[in-house]
Design a protein around this motif. Sequence first.
Motif: not given
Length: 313
Positions: A8-10, A38-42, A52-60
């Motif tokens: 998920t990019p910003p 798993r939902v991942l981000s940088e 504008g809704i935040p989503l909790e992610t793990r480090v890719l």
Amino acid sequence: MLTIGFVTPPGFQIMGLAAISAFELANTTAGEPLYEIRVLSEHGGPVTNSLGIPLETRVLSRAKVDTLIVTGLLHPQASSPGLVKQIRKAAQSVRRIASVCTGAFILGEAGLLDAKRVTTHWFHSRNLQAQFPKAVVEDDRIFIIDGALWTSAGMSAGIDLALGMIEKDFGVELARAVAQKLVVYHRRGGGQSQHSALLELDAKSDRIQSALSYARSHLTAALTVEELAGAAHLSPRQFSRAFRAETGQSPAKAVENMRVEAARVMIEQGRHSMGEVAVETGFADIERMRRAFLRAFGHPPQVLRRNARRAVA
């Protein structure tokens, strides 16, 4: 158990995560945990989507996944060098990597589209081709598989892509059962057009929409004006007048377009003879279907089948 990672990019578009439901329902339908999501981000932590809704992610970079699916933005823009680097590195270890809609731009930034057949939402396809000229962009496909690379069209096409993955992983029966629970068509073939005859008709009233839906589900019937008018609860004269006023087409032309669309999908999938396609889509015989294809595309259905086989090869 297979691990599916969604990147998920910003500012990602939330519909890009709709495919998660397909994998979730695969688990519940099978009665065992086939997939872990798993939902991942940088950087991990909360990532805000386009609403504008935040989503909790793990480090890719710390994730070990079987399949990596990159979601997209409403309007493609340059990704951070860190995210691009992580995706490029992850692509070396995953079994398959995919994009939903404009996520293809991020894969392109990572150098993963070169010499690959890919697709994205038709609105952005020219920009994708211009930005990544080494890619082979096909702007009228629901999703495309080229080796370990999967790319899909608009956001909802991510569901079709997920169903395709489930079918590859665990068989057609499970994919069909998941599609039924999602109340979606099982399943739009990757080669199906992004453009729909029903969408192009754009009827405004419920009565005309009902007639169109009836026609779509009864293509093998004669579908006379009288039959369609009955589905709309109008007299044939009222129906013909209202239909043309709302769609700009005659009922007969609209039915032909729907039959051509359905036949095109079957032809490109390549599992039926031309005669079977003609019967199943209501053309009755090959010659009538051939004439309809010439009117719609300027070439006979055999050309579409040949092109589809060449693309697969």
